[in-house]
Design an enzyme around this catalytic site. Structure first.
Site, PDB file in Angstrom:
ATOM      1  N   LYS A 178       5.756  34.649  38.762  1.00 29.68           N
ATOM      2  CA  LYS A 178       7.001  35.005  39.443  1.00 29.68           C
ATOM      3  C   LYS A 178       8.222  34.757  38.556  1.00 29.68           C
ATOM      4  O   LYS A 178       9.216  35.495  38.633  1.00 29.68           O
ATOM      5  CB  LYS A 178       7.113  34.237  40.761  1.00 29.68           C
ATOM      6  CG  LYS A 178       6.063  34.644  41.797  1.00 29.68           C
ATOM      7  CD  LYS A 178       6.116  36.135  42.111  1.00 29.68           C
ATOM      8  CE  LYS A 178       5.166  36.528  43.220  1.00 29.68           C
ATOM      9  NZ  LYS A 178       5.244  37.968  43.559  1.00 29.68           N
ATOM     10  N   SER A 196       9.696  38.756  43.988  1.00 29.74           N
ATOM     11  CA  SER A 196       9.440  37.520  43.264  1.00 29.74           C
ATOM     12  C   SER A 196       9.207  36.423  44.302  1.00 29.74           C
ATOM     13  O   SER A 196       8.457  36.626  45.249  1.00 29.74           O
ATOM     14  CB  SER A 196      10.602  37.193  42.325  1.00 29.74           C
ATOM     15  OG  SER A 196      10.347  36.000  41.615  1.00 29.74           O
ATOM     16  N   TYR A 234       0.897  31.039  39.792  1.00 35.83           N
ATOM     17  CA  TYR A 234       1.827  31.777  40.646  1.00 35.83           C
ATOM     18  C   TYR A 234       3.259  31.588  40.151  1.00 35.83           C
ATOM     19  O   TYR A 234       4.032  32.553  40.059  1.00 35.83           O
ATOM     20  CB  TYR A 234       1.691  31.297  42.088  1.00 35.83           C
ATOM     21  CG  TYR A 234       2.517  32.061  43.087  1.00 35.83           C
ATOM     22  CD1 TYR A 234       2.085  33.287  43.573  1.00 35.83           C
ATOM     23  CD2 TYR A 234       3.724  31.552  43.566  1.00 35.83           C
ATOM     24  CE1 TYR A 234       2.837  33.995  44.502  1.00 35.83           C
ATOM     25  CE2 TYR A 234       4.485  32.245  44.491  1.00 35.83           C
ATOM     26  CZ  TYR A 234       4.037  33.462  44.957  1.00 35.83           C
ATOM     27  OH  TYR A 234       4.787  34.155  45.880  1.00 35.83           O
TER      28      TYR A 234
END
Length: 255
Positions: A154, A136, A150
């Site tokens: 994550k 992650s 992004y």
């Protein structure tokens, strides 16, 4: 005895950065490794009978099945899956986000790990053991690290990690996530600088700079630092650790 002796490990994103460091570390610890990347095999990965390099685009519909079958064909089993491969966005805020970067981030950072887990879990369930390590990010717990695509990918991967850890604990399958922050790697090398949302970057720079400035050597986290943690979570030494989100970020997670 090496910590991964006789274990079969799949590592994605293995041609550079954290994936490459993890591949090298796993081999050193006695593992047999299927190294996967969209890029060609790097010259620094020397010929080794315990290593098989598989060039593959993780966004291909058949990628997860192809990787799993390749590993079974070459090594005869799967004990560990390490989902390292990832891409970043252009620090785009939601008002500047393009469909392409959103879909690409989700395809590589979320869909690919989920599909690989789906493929290997039946094998791990049958053998009543397995370890999955997902990469992650600090962006998985903060909104002030990267762009919205992004960040969302994550955050989602952390949720998937926790769900898998809980659901399959009776099968002796562990699932954890590493959350790096400020790592020296090649992940940003493919960014189109003309597409960067500089207004968004300006809001993040003071935080990022504060993390670097209070280190004695002013260095970022090394890929090898992250790989060491991955090897630990992949090994039986962490047999009671599952569902963890482990930060490797020089204390960035404290703010």
């Amino acid at each position: 005895m090496a910590t991964l002796e006789a274990k079969v490990v799949i590592v994605t994103g293995s041609a550079s950065g954290i994936g490459l460091a993890t591949t090298k570390a796993a081999l050193k610890e006695g593992a047999r490794v299927l190294a996967v990347d969209i890029s060609p095999r790097p010259s620094c990965l020397e010929d080794d009978p315990e290593l098989d390099f598989f060039q593959c685009d993780l966004t291909s519909p058949s990628a997860a099945a192809d990787i799993t079958q390749r590993c079974l064909m070459v090594f005869g089993g799967i004990n560990v899956l390490v989902n390292v491969a990832g891409i970043i966005d252009h620090c785009s805020s939601v008002d500047t986000l393009t469909d392409d970067i959103w879909e690409r981030c989700m395809a590589v950072n979320l869909n690919a790990p989920v599909k690989l887990m789906r493929e290997v879990l039946p094998i791990m369930k049958k053998q009543k053991s397995g370890s999955i390590v997902n990469i992650s990010s600090k962006a998985g717990s903060s909104g002030a690290v990267s762009g919205v695509a992004y960040t969302a990918s994550k955050h989602a991967l952390q949720g998937v990690t926790k769900n898998v850890a809980w659901r399959f604990k009776a099968d002796n399958i562990r699932c954890n996530a590493i959350c790096p922050g400020g790592v020296t790697s090649a992940i940003s090398s493919n960014i189109d600088s003309s597409a960067i949302d500089f207004a968004a970057v300006e809001t993040m720079l003071p935080i990022i700079d504060s993390v670097k400035v209070n280190r004695p050597d002013f260095e970022l986290v090394r890929a090898e630092d992250v790989a060491n943690a991955i090897i630990f979570l992949a090994s039986d030494k962490s047999s009671r650790i599952s569902g963890a989100m482990l930060p490797i970020d020089d204390g960035w997670s404290t703010i």
